[in-house]
Design an enzyme around this catalytic site. Structure first.
Site, PDB file in Angstrom:
ATOM      1  N   GLY A  40       0.809  -1.205   0.000  1.00 23.49           N
ATOM      2  CA  GLY A  40       0.000   0.000   0.000  1.00 23.49           C
ATOM      3  C   GLY A  40       0.848   1.263   0.000  1.00 23.49           C
ATOM      4  O   GLY A  40       2.078   1.213  -0.017  1.00 23.49           O
ATOM      5  N   ASN A  70      -3.013  -8.479   0.592  1.00 22.53           N
ATOM      6  CA  ASN A  70      -3.964  -9.164  -0.288  1.00 22.53           C
ATOM      7  C   ASN A  70      -4.271  -8.365  -1.557  1.00 22.53           C
ATOM      8  O   ASN A  70      -5.074  -8.790  -2.384  1.00 22.53           O
ATOM      9  CB  ASN A  70      -5.260  -9.494   0.457  1.00 22.53           C
ATOM     10  CG  ASN A  70      -6.075  -8.254   0.820  1.00 22.53           C
ATOM     11  OD1 ASN A  70      -5.666  -7.117   0.562  1.00 22.53           O
ATOM     12  ND2 ASN A  70      -7.240  -8.468   1.417  1.00 22.53           N
ATOM     13  N   ASP A  74      -4.290 -12.484   3.146  1.00 25.99           N
ATOM     14  CA  ASP A  74      -5.188 -11.626   3.914  1.00 25.99           C
ATOM     15  C   ASP A  74      -4.929 -11.885   5.395  1.00 25.99           C
ATOM     16  O   ASP A  74      -4.865 -13.054   5.824  1.00 25.99           O
ATOM     17  CB  ASP A  74      -6.641 -11.963   3.558  1.00 25.99           C
ATOM     18  CG  ASP A  74      -7.638 -10.952   4.096  1.00 25.99           C
ATOM     19  OD1 ASP A  74      -7.514 -10.566   5.283  1.00 25.99           O
ATOM     20  OD2 ASP A  74      -8.556 -10.561   3.351  1.00 25.99           O
ATOM     21  N   SER A  80      -4.651   6.232  13.553  1.00 31.22           N
ATOM     22  CA  SER A  80      -5.121   7.358  12.744  1.00 31.22           C
ATOM     23  C   SER A  80      -5.523   8.529  13.613  1.00 31.22           C
ATOM     24  O   SER A  80      -6.080   8.352  14.705  1.00 31.22           O
ATOM     25  CB  SER A  80      -6.327   6.928  11.902  1.00 31.22           C
ATOM     26  OG  SER A  80      -6.933   8.027  11.260  1.00 31.22           O
ATOM     27  N   TYR A 122     -14.688   4.033  10.059  1.00 30.09           N
ATOM     28  CA  TYR A 122     -13.239   3.878   9.917  1.00 30.09           C
ATOM     29  C   TYR A 122     -12.537   4.303  11.201  1.00 30.09           C
ATOM     30  O   TYR A 122     -11.716   3.565  11.761  1.00 30.09           O
ATOM     31  CB  TYR A 122     -12.721   4.701   8.740  1.00 30.09           C
ATOM     32  CG  TYR A 122     -11.220   4.883   8.776  1.00 30.09           C
ATOM     33  CD1 TYR A 122     -10.365   3.801   8.592  1.00 30.09           C
ATOM     34  CD2 TYR A 122     -10.651   6.136   9.037  1.00 30.09           C
ATOM     35  CE1 TYR A 122      -8.980   3.960   8.658  1.00 30.09           C
ATOM     36  CE2 TYR A 122      -9.277   6.297   9.095  1.00 30.09           C
ATOM     37  CZ  TYR A 122      -8.449   5.204   8.907  1.00 30.09           C
ATOM     38  OH  TYR A 122      -7.088   5.369   8.980  1.00 30.09           O
ATOM     39  N   LYS A 148     -10.414   2.035  14.162  1.00 26.87           N
ATOM     40  CA  LYS A 148      -9.051   2.266  14.646  1.00 26.87           C
ATOM     41  C   LYS A 148      -9.038   2.415  16.170  1.00 26.87           C
ATOM     42  O   LYS A 148      -8.122   1.929  16.849  1.00 26.87           O
ATOM     43  CB  LYS A 148      -8.465   3.512  13.984  1.00 26.87           C
ATOM     44  CG  LYS A 148      -8.110   3.322  12.519  1.00 26.87           C
ATOM     45  CD  LYS A 148      -6.956   2.350  12.340  1.00 26.87           C
ATOM     46  CE  LYS A 148      -6.450   2.318  10.917  1.00 26.87           C
ATOM     47  NZ  LYS A 148      -5.314   1.376  10.733  1.00 26.87           N
ATOM     48  N   PHE A 182      -1.290  11.796  10.936  1.00 28.38           N
ATOM     49  CA  PHE A 182      -2.303  12.695  10.404  1.00 28.38           C
ATOM     50  C   PHE A 182      -2.449  12.422   8.893  1.00 28.38           C
ATOM     51  O   PHE A 182      -2.623  11.263   8.518  1.00 28.38           O
ATOM     52  CB  PHE A 182      -1.994  14.123  10.835  1.00 28.38           C
ATOM     53  CG  PHE A 182      -2.459  14.368  12.259  1.00 28.38           C
ATOM     54  CD1 PHE A 182      -3.465  15.267  12.535  1.00 28.38           C
ATOM     55  CD2 PHE A 182      -1.933  13.631  13.323  1.00 28.38           C
ATOM     56  CE1 PHE A 182      -3.933  15.451  13.837  1.00 28.38           C
ATOM     57  CE2 PHE A 182      -2.382  13.795  14.626  1.00 28.38           C
ATOM     58  CZ  PHE A 182      -3.392  14.709  14.880  1.00 28.38           C
ATOM     59  N   ASN A 183      -2.393  13.343   8.006  1.00 31.18           N
ATOM     60  CA  ASN A 183      -2.748  13.082   6.603  1.00 31.18           C
ATOM     61  C   ASN A 183      -1.507  12.876   5.741  1.00 31.18           C
ATOM     62  O   ASN A 183      -0.878  13.850   5.327  1.00 31.18           O
ATOM     63  CB  ASN A 183      -3.607  14.232   6.068  1.00 31.18           C
ATOM     64  CG  ASN A 183      -4.991  14.239   6.680  1.00 31.18           C
ATOM     65  OD1 ASN A 183      -5.154  14.472   7.868  1.00 31.18           O
ATOM     66  ND2 ASN A 183      -5.990  13.955   5.867  1.00 31.18           N
ATOM     67  N   ASN A 186      -8.885  10.074  -1.025  1.00 35.41           N
ATOM     68  CA  ASN A 186      -8.077  11.095  -0.374  1.00 35.41           C
ATOM     69  C   ASN A 186      -7.805  12.246  -1.340  1.00 35.41           C
ATOM     70  O   ASN A 186      -7.742  12.054  -2.551  1.00 35.41           O
ATOM     71  CB  ASN A 186      -6.762  10.493   0.122  1.00 35.41           C
ATOM     72  CG  ASN A 186      -6.995   9.427   1.188  1.00 35.41           C
ATOM     73  OD1 ASN A 186      -7.929   9.533   1.976  1.00 35.41           O
ATOM     74  ND2 ASN A 186      -6.164   8.407   1.195  1.00 35.41           N
ATOM     75  N   ARG A 216      -6.434  20.281   7.467  1.00 40.15           N
ATOM     76  CA  ARG A 216      -5.772  19.055   7.882  1.00 40.15           C
ATOM     77  C   ARG A 216      -4.281  19.303   8.072  1.00 40.15           C
ATOM     78  O   ARG A 216      -3.709  20.239   7.513  1.00 40.15           O
ATOM     79  CB  ARG A 216      -5.966  17.944   6.836  1.00 40.15           C
ATOM     80  CG  ARG A 216      -7.416  17.525   6.630  1.00 40.15           C
ATOM     81  CD  ARG A 216      -7.953  16.781   7.832  1.00 40.15           C
ATOM     82  NE  ARG A 216      -9.318  16.303   7.629  1.00 40.15           N
ATOM     83  CZ  ARG A 216     -10.413  16.981   7.976  1.00 40.15           C
ATOM     84  NH1 ARG A 216     -10.305  18.179   8.536  1.00 40.15           N
ATOM     85  NH2 ARG A 216     -11.609  16.459   7.773  1.00 40.15           N
ATOM     86  N   ASP A 244     -17.050  13.659   8.105  1.00 43.60           N
ATOM     87  CA  ASP A 244     -15.933  14.600   8.057  1.00 43.60           C
ATOM     88  C   ASP A 244     -15.976  15.558   9.247  1.00 43.60           C
ATOM     89  O   ASP A 244     -17.018  15.751   9.884  1.00 43.60           O
ATOM     90  CB  ASP A 244     -15.962  15.406   6.755  1.00 43.60           C
ATOM     91  CG  ASP A 244     -15.136  14.766   5.655  1.00 43.60           C
ATOM     92  OD1 ASP A 244     -14.399  13.810   5.961  1.00 43.60           O
ATOM     93  OD2 ASP A 244     -15.218  15.219   4.510  1.00 43.60           O
TER      94      ASP A 244
END
Length: 341
Positions: free
Chosen positions: A14, A36, A63, A129, A153, A157, A182-183, A203, A235, A298
């Site tokens: 990722g 995966n 996975d 996160s 989400y 976390k 953060f982002n 994103n 952000r 958000d």
């Protein structure tokens, strides 16, 4: 305590996982990857090895929910520590698919902990996160501030952190860092690695980059009526290589048993429109946008109080917003259709 030699990275193909693999290889670790490829490309791992100039020990299409397959990976390799990225990560999608998010994120973490115990592995860096802080009343946000997640989400976390804390109390030898980053944005400076989500990006940075390169017509800015200076959400953007470095540095501080939580951020807030302007400056391309309704889940502002990482590790992020945009554009320009091109 010696540094972990062989590190298992879940979700290693990722965006953040692949950059962390490069960081680990560059610092002498041996790296095993499980992924995966639900939202990643195997090509990313080919490029990791090219960028690092070193091979991975192995990579497996596994996975983390598949305990038997995951256990077989541990059986094949003498894993010293784990960095756990594997999971679903889109706020909007989590609202539409809560069962899948709890299954993958919480269930996958439970599965990993069970397999680690089976094989006597006691060091873990968990990819958490900033989203679990939710609609905070003030910023910047410190680790001790209240947690108030606003979407599945973020709640997944938070549940993972609670699971980790409970397991650490039950397993006195277990050492865990949960990193609330953060982002993450940007790309590797080589231009070979970057953010390439499958399908429509959730994103903002990859969406902006795809608009700038001509792959998409315009950016949807979700809300211009937030209580921020220009009305768009604010952000704390942090370069992906700083996030990768933070995870690598955390490995070296897994000495004491128990669970610790740290923010990874710059402490600087940037609005969506400020990010668009910075990307225009870096790319020299227009980034047309339209104002769309706010997305469910958000929040107005998420900005880190990043002092704890500095106090604990003597570490802080080094790359600014201009470098984040320049590196993201270099990857997008060199890979206009992503890894699949």
């Amino acid at each position: 305590m010696s540094l972990p030699r062989t590190v298992l990275v879940t979700g290693g193909a990722g965006f953040i996982g692949s950059h962390t693999c490069v960081e680990l290889l560059d610092h002498g670790h041996e790296v095993v990857v499980v992924d995966n490829h639900q939202n990643s490309s195997p090509e990313a791992l080919t490029r990791v090895q090219k960028v690092a100039g070193r091979p991975l020990v192995a990579s497996y299409d596994v996975d983390v929910l598949d305990r038997a397959a995951l256990s077989d990976v541990f059986r094949r390799h003498p894993v010293d520590a784990v960095i756990h990225f594997a999971g679903r990560k889109a706020v909007g999608e989590s609202v539409r698919m809560p069962v899948e998010y709890y299954d993958t994120n919480v269930g996958g973490t439970v599965s990993l902990l069970a397999v680690m115990a089976e094989h006597g592995v006691h060091r873990l860096v968990f990819s958490s996160s900033c989203s679990l802080y939710g609609a905070a009343e003030r910023v910047p946000l410190a680790e001790g501030d209240p947690v108030a997640p606003t979407n599945p989400y973020a709640r997944s976390k938070w549940m993972c952190e609670q699971v980790l804390a409970d397991v650490c109390r039950q397993r006195p030898q277990l050492s865990v860092y949960a990193l609330r980053y953060f982002n993450p944005v940007g790309a590797h400076a080589s231009g070979l690695l970057g953010e390439d989500p499958l399908g429509t990006p959730d994103n903002v940075m990859p969406f902006i980059a795809q608009v700038a390169v001509g792959r998409r017509e315009e950016l949807a800015v979700f809300g211009d009526d937030w209580p921020t200076p220009d009305g768009t959400a604010v952000r704390d953007y942090i370069h992906v290589m700083d996030v990768a470095e933070g995870h690598r540095v955390a490995l070296g501080h897994l000495a004491e048993p128990g669970m610790r939580v740290l923010n990874l951020g710059t402490g600087v807030g940037t609005s969506v429109l400020e990010l668009v302007a910075a990307f225009r400056a870096a790319s020299g391309r227009p980034v047309p946008y339209r104002i769309a309704p706010r997305r469910e889940g958000d929040v107005a502002r998420l900005v880190a109080d990043a002092r704890a990482a500095l106090d604990a590790w003597g570490w802080r992020p080094r790359r600014d917003l201009a470098e984040m945009c320049t590196d993201a554009w270099r990857f997008q320009l060199g890979n206009p259709r992503g890894y699949a091109a």
